[in-house]
Design a protein around this motif. Structure first.
Motif, PDB file in Angstrom:
ATOM      1  N   PRO A  43       0.841  -1.211   0.000  1.00  0.00           N
ATOM      2  CA  PRO A  43       0.000   0.000   0.000  1.00  0.00           C
ATOM      3  C   PRO A  43       0.873   1.257   0.000  1.00  0.00           C
ATOM      4  O   PRO A  43       1.911   1.302   0.663  1.00  0.00           O
ATOM      5  N   SER A  44       0.443   2.237  -0.753  1.00  0.00           N
ATOM      6  CA  SER A  44       1.128   3.529  -0.779  1.00  0.00           C
ATOM      7  C   SER A  44       0.158   4.588  -0.266  1.00  0.00           C
ATOM      8  O   SER A  44      -0.925   4.279   0.211  1.00  0.00           O
ATOM      9  N   ASP A  45       0.542   5.836  -0.393  1.00  0.00           N
ATOM     10  CA  ASP A  45      -0.331   6.927   0.030  1.00  0.00           C
ATOM     11  C   ASP A  45      -1.178   7.458  -1.117  1.00  0.00           C
ATOM     12  O   ASP A  45      -1.714   8.565  -1.030  1.00  0.00           O
ATOM     13  N   VAL A  46      -1.315   6.678  -2.204  1.00  0.00           N
ATOM     14  CA  VAL A  46      -2.059   7.168  -3.358  1.00  0.00           C
ATOM     15  C   VAL A  46      -3.500   7.515  -2.993  1.00  0.00           C
ATOM     16  O   VAL A  46      -4.083   8.452  -3.538  1.00  0.00           O
ATOM     17  N   GLY A  47      -4.087   6.768  -2.053  1.00  0.00           N
ATOM     18  CA  GLY A  47      -5.463   7.031  -1.668  1.00  0.00           C
ATOM     19  C   GLY A  47      -5.661   8.333  -0.921  1.00  0.00           C
ATOM     20  O   GLY A  47      -6.798   8.807  -0.779  1.00  0.00           O
ATOM     21  N   ARG A  48      -4.567   8.946  -0.440  1.00  0.00           N
ATOM     22  CA  ARG A  48      -4.677  10.208   0.296  1.00  0.00           C
ATOM     23  C   ARG A  48      -4.655  11.427  -0.626  1.00  0.00           C
ATOM     24  O   ARG A  48      -5.007  12.529  -0.194  1.00  0.00           O
ATOM     25  N   SER A  49      -4.238  11.249  -1.872  1.00  0.00           N
ATOM     26  CA  SER A  49      -4.074  12.408  -2.751  1.00  0.00           C
ATOM     27  C   SER A  49      -5.399  13.116  -3.022  1.00  0.00           C
ATOM     28  O   SER A  49      -5.462  14.352  -3.012  1.00  0.00           O
ATOM     29  N   LEU A  50      -6.476  12.352  -3.252  1.00  0.00           N
ATOM     30  CA  LEU A  50      -7.774  12.985  -3.522  1.00  0.00           C
ATOM     31  C   LEU A  50      -8.306  13.736  -2.306  1.00  0.00           C
ATOM     32  O   LEU A  50      -8.701  14.916  -2.438  1.00  0.00           O
ATOM     33  N   PRO A  51      -8.353  13.143  -1.095  1.00  0.00           N
ATOM     34  CA  PRO A  51      -8.806  13.920   0.062  1.00  0.00           C
ATOM     35  C   PRO A  51      -7.958  15.167   0.320  1.00  0.00           C
ATOM     36  O   PRO A  51      -8.497  16.239   0.649  1.00  0.00           O
ATOM     37  N   ILE A  52      -6.634  15.055   0.170  1.00  0.00           N
ATOM     38  CA  ILE A  52      -5.769  16.225   0.391  1.00  0.00           C
ATOM     39  C   ILE A  52      -6.121  17.320  -0.599  1.00  0.00           C
ATOM     40  O   ILE A  52      -6.249  18.501  -0.232  1.00  0.00           O
ATOM     41  N   TYR A  53      -6.269  16.945  -1.868  1.00  0.00           N
ATOM     42  CA  TYR A  53      -6.586  17.922  -2.905  1.00  0.00           C
ATOM     43  C   TYR A  53      -7.931  18.587  -2.647  1.00  0.00           C
ATOM     44  O   TYR A  53      -8.073  19.813  -2.760  1.00  0.00           O
ATOM     45  N   ASP A  54      -8.937  17.794  -2.273  1.00  0.00           N
ATOM     46  CA  ASP A  54     -10.267  18.353  -2.039  1.00  0.00           C
ATOM     47  C   ASP A  54     -10.303  19.229  -0.796  1.00  0.00           C
ATOM     48  O   ASP A  54     -10.969  20.281  -0.787  1.00  0.00           O
ATOM     49  N   LEU A  55      -9.607  18.829   0.261  1.00  0.00           N
ATOM     50  CA  LEU A  55      -9.565  19.672   1.458  1.00  0.00           C
ATOM     51  C   LEU A  55      -8.910  21.015   1.157  1.00  0.00           C
ATOM     52  O   LEU A  55      -9.379  22.071   1.623  1.00  0.00           O
TER      53      LEU A  55
ATOM     54  N   ALA B 272     -13.732  28.292   0.434  1.00  0.00           N
ATOM     55  CA  ALA B 272     -14.569  28.659   1.582  1.00  0.00           C
ATOM     56  C   ALA B 272     -13.853  29.547   2.587  1.00  0.00           C
ATOM     57  O   ALA B 272     -14.483  30.082   3.498  1.00  0.00           O
ATOM     58  N   GLY B 273     -12.546  29.680   2.455  1.00  0.00           N
ATOM     59  CA  GLY B 273     -11.788  30.504   3.393  1.00  0.00           C
ATOM     60  C   GLY B 273     -10.848  29.658   4.228  1.00  0.00           C
ATOM     61  O   GLY B 273     -11.111  28.479   4.494  1.00  0.00           O
ATOM     62  N   VAL B 274      -9.751  30.258   4.657  1.00  0.00           N
ATOM     63  CA  VAL B 274      -8.681  29.513   5.316  1.00  0.00           C
ATOM     64  C   VAL B 274      -9.099  28.908   6.651  1.00  0.00           C
ATOM     65  O   VAL B 274      -8.459  27.987   7.136  1.00  0.00           O
ATOM     66  N   GLY B 275     -10.186  29.411   7.240  1.00  0.00           N
ATOM     67  CA  GLY B 275     -10.639  28.851   8.510  1.00  0.00           C
ATOM     68  C   GLY B 275     -11.683  27.772   8.358  1.00  0.00           C
ATOM     69  O   GLY B 275     -12.195  27.256   9.356  1.00  0.00           O
ATOM     70  N   SER B 276     -12.001  27.385   7.124  1.00  0.00           N
ATOM     71  CA  SER B 276     -13.108  26.453   6.877  1.00  0.00           C
ATOM     72  C   SER B 276     -12.720  25.000   7.077  1.00  0.00           C
ATOM     73  O   SER B 276     -13.590  24.144   7.215  1.00  0.00           O
ATOM     74  N   VAL B 277     -11.415  24.705   7.069  1.00  0.00           N
ATOM     75  CA  VAL B 277     -10.949  23.319   7.242  1.00  0.00           C
ATOM     76  C   VAL B 277     -10.019  23.313   8.443  1.00  0.00           C
ATOM     77  O   VAL B 277      -8.788  23.353   8.311  1.00  0.00           O
ATOM     78  N   PRO B 278     -10.571  23.266   9.657  1.00  0.00           N
ATOM     79  CA  PRO B 278      -9.767  23.468  10.865  1.00  0.00           C
ATOM     80  C   PRO B 278      -8.846  22.312  11.225  1.00  0.00           C
ATOM     81  O   PRO B 278      -8.150  22.383  12.246  1.00  0.00           O
ATOM     82  N   VAL B 279      -8.827  21.250  10.431  1.00  0.00           N
ATOM     83  CA  VAL B 279      -7.900  20.164  10.727  1.00  0.00           C
ATOM     84  C   VAL B 279      -6.456  20.659  10.691  1.00  0.00           C
ATOM     85  O   VAL B 279      -5.580  20.116  11.363  1.00  0.00           O
ATOM     86  N   LEU B 280      -6.216  21.714   9.891  1.00  0.00           N
ATOM     87  CA  LEU B 280      -4.922  22.393   9.882  1.00  0.00           C
ATOM     88  C   LEU B 280      -5.123  23.836  10.302  1.00  0.00           C
ATOM     89  O   LEU B 280      -6.185  24.420  10.051  1.00  0.00           O
ATOM     90  N   PRO B 281      -4.123  24.455  10.903  1.00  0.00           N
ATOM     91  CA  PRO B 281      -4.259  25.862  11.291  1.00  0.00           C
ATOM     92  C   PRO B 281      -4.525  26.759  10.088  1.00  0.00           C
ATOM     93  O   PRO B 281      -4.073  26.466   8.970  1.00  0.00           O
ATOM     94  N   ALA B 282      -5.224  27.852  10.340  1.00  0.00           N
ATOM     95  CA  ALA B 282      -5.491  28.805   9.263  1.00  0.00           C
ATOM     96  C   ALA B 282      -4.190  29.333   8.666  1.00  0.00           C
ATOM     97  O   ALA B 282      -4.127  29.630   7.467  1.00  0.00           O
ATOM     98  N   SER B 283      -3.141  29.415   9.467  1.00  0.00           N
ATOM     99  CA  SER B 283      -1.858  29.909   8.970  1.00  0.00           C
ATOM    100  C   SER B 283      -1.288  28.983   7.888  1.00  0.00           C
ATOM    101  O   SER B 283      -0.641  29.444   6.939  1.00  0.00           O
TER     102      SER B 283
END
Length: 470
Positions: free
Chosen positions: A217-229, A236-247
């Motif tokens: 298994p590789s990380d290929v399955g993570r590329s789509l979620p990362i891109y969409d997030l 939607a704005g830098v504060g819309s996906v709080p899994v990572l800091p707005a910075s």
């Protein structure tokens, strides 16, 4: 003197076109992905970032002492022209000589032929599917069932095509129903069955790749979620996906990491995004974060996917958009993968010019496939059924990019364009309503005209991968 039948003439034409392609482009173009797969078979260690089925097959040739990309190039070109030749011969046998000629001309259309000579999963998929369609057409166009051996070959070819691309299921499932089934298409019944089959195949794919083909298994399955997030954060704005800091999202905006063409910057020059998500949402946690972000910001998600789909379909884009022109030579390497003669360069440049024009835009071919479905859906003759089968395969392939795609390479559309061209050749002629034909032509002119206007008015963004990735 014995007269040569139209079917034999069509088959001979395909044979000589096949020889010409092999001679001109030998030993095939090895791109970056080709090198990666070849390195895997040399090391004996496989992963699922690229299709392990293709690398495993390639390793069989290598084990027999046939090194380099030539055996895989030969395979995909032989399958390509065998399929086109069988379809053209079957049409010529029925007196449809213009349609048969159109099928052969489709095979040498530079944007398609120029990419088909690259030893990649896209060329392998296109070749396998064309061969499957050609075998089926030889009997189906006469309303005859396939012999068991032919059915077995079609199933094996569809299976291989399914394994060499993660999104191939959207092309192969409708083909399986149309080529191996019987009777006219029934929207509700066949739609439900195809959806169930697609889900089953997608669930089974990791089991086959990791179990049967023993790919890590590789990380290929993570590329789509990362891109969409990242796309949701952008719209939607830098504060819309709080899994990572707005910075972090602000830094990604400043460095132009979020691009409609492809996700690559997020895992390369902007790898702080992928690294941050690896720590904040490791493993399966990312899927939950991804689904939650889509649910909370559906409009931003839709805007992000629409922008990417427009880029990959090359609709409202500037002229000379990146990732369209096929390479004229292999990537530099120390693996022994050679390059074709420099004499192919003019052909590949012409392929690039046509691919970048409205005539080569995948969106125009999608419009053609939709027209075939709309006009020929109720036809209950062999050509109509096969035409709708191919058009459905093209439509579902292209619409899947609305939700499953992270890059806009032109080569991803090889099969959809081939299927559309074949569908048009099959249904053209009598039996289509004149009013419907007029509406279809108007729609094609609207799509093509708007694409031309965009190419004339929008500022250029460059042509190379570097331009695409920023």
């Amino acid at each position: 003197m014995t007269r040569v039948s139209p079917a034999i003439r069509a088959a001979l034409a395909a044979f000589f076109l096949c020889l010409a392609m092999l001679a001109l482009f030998w030993p095939g173009v090895a791109m970056f992905d080709s090198l990666n797969q070849y390195q895997q078979l040399l090391s004996g260690s496989y992963d699922d970032w690229h299709p392990p089925a293709m690398a495993r097959l390639w390793s069989l040739f290598h084990g027999l002492g046939w090194t380099g990309q030539a055996p895989m190039f030969l395979l995909q070109v032989l399958l390509y022209w065998a399929g086109l030749g069988l379809i053209a011969a079957a049409l010529a046998r029925q007196g449809a000589r213009i349609a048969a000629a159109g099928v052969l001309l489709l095979g040498i259309w530079p944007p398609i032929a120029g990419w088909q000579v690259a030893v990649l999963k896209d060329g392998q998929m296109a070749g396998a599917l064309l061969a499957a369609v050609g075998i089926a057409c030889w009997w189906r166009l006469r309303d005859r069932p396939l012999p068991r051996w032919a059915t077995t070959l079609v199933v094996l070819l569809l299976l291989y095509a399914t394994l060499v691309r993660i999104n191939a299921v959207f092309a192969t499932v409708p083909l399986a129903f149309g080529l191996l089934g019987s009777g006219a298409w029934r929207p509700v019944r066949h739609g439900a069955l195809m959806l169930a089959a697609m889900i089953a195949v997608l669930v089974a794919m990791p089991v086959v790749n990791h179990g049967l083909l023993r790919a890590h298994p590789s990380d290929v399955g993570r590329s789509l979620p990362i891109y969409d997030l990242a796309g949701i954060a952008h719209h939607a704005g830098v504060g819309s996906v709080p899994v990572l800091p707005a910075s972090t999202w602000r830094k990604a905006e400043t460095q132009d990491c979020i691009r409609p063409l492809l996700w690559d910057p997020l895992g390369d020059r902007c790898d702080f995004v992928a690294d941050g998500l690896a720590h904040a949402a490791p493993g399966g946690e990312l899927t939950g974060v991804w689904v939650g972000a889509i649910a909370h910001h559906p409009l931003a998600y839709a805007a992000h996917r629409a922008a990417h789909w427009n880029a990959t379909m090359r609709w409202l884009v500037p002229w000379r958009y990146p990732l369209a022109e096929p390479q004229a030579g292999s990537e530099p390497n120390t693996l022994g993968l050679g390059s074709p003669s420099p004499r192919i360069e003019p052909f590949q440049r012409l392929a690039g010019v046509l691919a970048e024009s409205p005539l080569g835009a995948p969106i125009l071919w999608l419009a053609g496939a939709l027209a075939v479905v709309a006009l020929a859906w109720r036809r209950d003759d062999a050509r109509g059924r096969l035409g709708v089968t191919l058009a459905l395969s093209a439509v579902l392939t292209e619409l899947a990019f609305l939700v499953i795609s992270v890059a806009a390479d032109y080569r991803y559309h090889l099969w959809a364009m081939l299927a559309t061209g074949l569908a048009i050749a099959l249904v053209a002629g009598a039996g289509l309503p004149r009013r419907g034909l007029g509406l279809a032509l108007a729609a094609l002119l609207l799509v093509g005209g708007s694409g031309l206007a965009a190419r004339l008015l929008l500022p250029p963004v460059g042509e190379t991968y570097t331009d695409a990735a920023g």
